[in-house]
Each structure stands twice: as C-alpha cells, then as structure tokens.
Motif scaffolding. Structure first.
Motif, PDB file in Angstrom:
ATOM      1  N   TRP A   8       2.324   7.024  -3.415  1.00  0.00           N
ATOM      2  CA  TRP A   8       2.831   5.668  -3.467  1.00  0.00           C
ATOM      3  C   TRP A   8       1.720   4.749  -3.952  1.00  0.00           C
ATOM      4  O   TRP A   8       0.585   5.158  -4.148  1.00  0.00           O
ATOM      5  N   ARG A   9       2.059   3.531  -4.180  1.00  0.00           N
ATOM      6  CA  ARG A   9       1.180   2.544  -4.788  1.00  0.00           C
ATOM      7  C   ARG A   9      -0.204   2.477  -4.140  1.00  0.00           C
ATOM      8  O   ARG A   9      -1.219   2.395  -4.834  1.00  0.00           O
ATOM      9  N   LEU A  10      -0.313   2.505  -2.837  1.00  0.00           N
ATOM     10  CA  LEU A  10      -1.607   2.359  -2.171  1.00  0.00           C
ATOM     11  C   LEU A  10      -2.356   3.673  -2.029  1.00  0.00           C
ATOM     12  O   LEU A  10      -3.494   3.687  -1.578  1.00  0.00           O
ATOM     13  N   GLY A  11      -1.752   4.770  -2.439  1.00  0.00           N
ATOM     14  CA  GLY A  11      -2.415   6.063  -2.377  1.00  0.00           C
ATOM     15  C   GLY A  11      -3.143   6.396  -3.675  1.00  0.00           C
ATOM     16  O   GLY A  11      -3.728   7.457  -3.796  1.00  0.00           O
ATOM     17  N   ARG A  12      -3.116   5.496  -4.628  1.00  0.00           N
ATOM     18  CA  ARG A  12      -3.749   5.721  -5.929  1.00  0.00           C
ATOM     19  C   ARG A  12      -5.175   5.171  -5.929  1.00  0.00           C
ATOM     20  O   ARG A  12      -5.528   4.318  -5.136  1.00  0.00           O
ATOM     21  N   LEU A  53       2.759  -6.371   3.937  1.00  0.00           N
ATOM     22  CA  LEU A  53       2.520  -5.123   3.210  1.00  0.00           C
ATOM     23  C   LEU A  53       3.838  -4.499   2.756  1.00  0.00           C
ATOM     24  O   LEU A  53       3.975  -4.070   1.611  1.00  0.00           O
ATOM     25  N   GLY A  54       4.826  -4.474   3.648  1.00  0.00           N
ATOM     26  CA  GLY A  54       6.136  -3.941   3.275  1.00  0.00           C
ATOM     27  C   GLY A  54       6.773  -4.735   2.146  1.00  0.00           C
ATOM     28  O   GLY A  54       7.322  -4.166   1.204  1.00  0.00           O
ATOM     29  N   GLY A  55       6.667  -6.060   2.216  1.00  0.00           N
ATOM     30  CA  GLY A  55       7.203  -6.903   1.154  1.00  0.00           C
ATOM     31  C   GLY A  55       6.515  -6.658  -0.177  1.00  0.00           C
ATOM     32  O   GLY A  55       7.157  -6.592  -1.226  1.00  0.00           O
ATOM     33  N   HIS A  60       7.133  -4.127  -5.619  1.00  0.00           N
ATOM     34  CA  HIS A  60       6.597  -3.300  -6.686  1.00  0.00           C
ATOM     35  C   HIS A  60       7.360  -1.984  -6.826  1.00  0.00           C
ATOM     36  O   HIS A  60       6.858  -0.990  -7.344  1.00  0.00           O
ATOM     37  N   GLY A  61       8.603  -1.965  -6.306  1.00  0.00           N
ATOM     38  CA  GLY A  61       9.479  -0.827  -6.528  1.00  0.00           C
ATOM     39  C   GLY A  61       9.301   0.347  -5.595  1.00  0.00           C
ATOM     40  O   GLY A  61       9.889   1.400  -5.822  1.00  0.00           O
TER      41      GLY A  61
END
Length: 68
Positions: A8-12, A53-55, A60-61
């Motif tokens: 997911w986005r924050l795991g990159r 964070l959830g928002g 961002h999909g």
C-alpha cells in the motif's frame, strides 16, 4: 520492502516528492473531545491521527476496509 509488508501507499520507499503538513489543535478542544467521549487526551489525539491517515489513504485510492 520487508517480507510481509503490505503493498500500500505507506509501505513504499519514499521519493523526492515528499511533503510535510501539520495541524495545530488547542488542548481545550482535545479535552472537550475526551470528556464528551469518556476517553483521555491521548485517545483524542490517536483518534484524530487515525482518522486523518485513513482519509489520506482513501483519497489516494487505497482500500482501508478491514485494515487494522
């Protein structure tokens, strides 16, 4: 990426387009929230951060259903 890290986005890995934002909230507002919801100031801060964070992820999909 570590084994088992969600894709997911924050795991990159961070890139050059990183940005920082913040919000200032008065302690009085946090105290009113914790009193209304029978929690602590820390609970109010954590709930606010989790909601933001959830928002961000959803905007961002990212699908946050079932994410804990």
């Amino acid at each position: 990426m570590l084994a088992g890290t969600p894709s997911w986005r924050l795991g990159r890995n961070p890139g050059p387009g990183r940005a920082l934002a913040w919000v200032e909230v008065g302690l009085g507002g946090l105290r009113r929230a914790k009193d209304k919801l029978a929690g602590t100031v820390n609970d109010a801060v954590l709930a606010s951060v989790a909601g933001a964070l959830g928002g961000y992820l959803r905007s961002h999909g990212e699908d946050t259903a079932g994410v804990t």
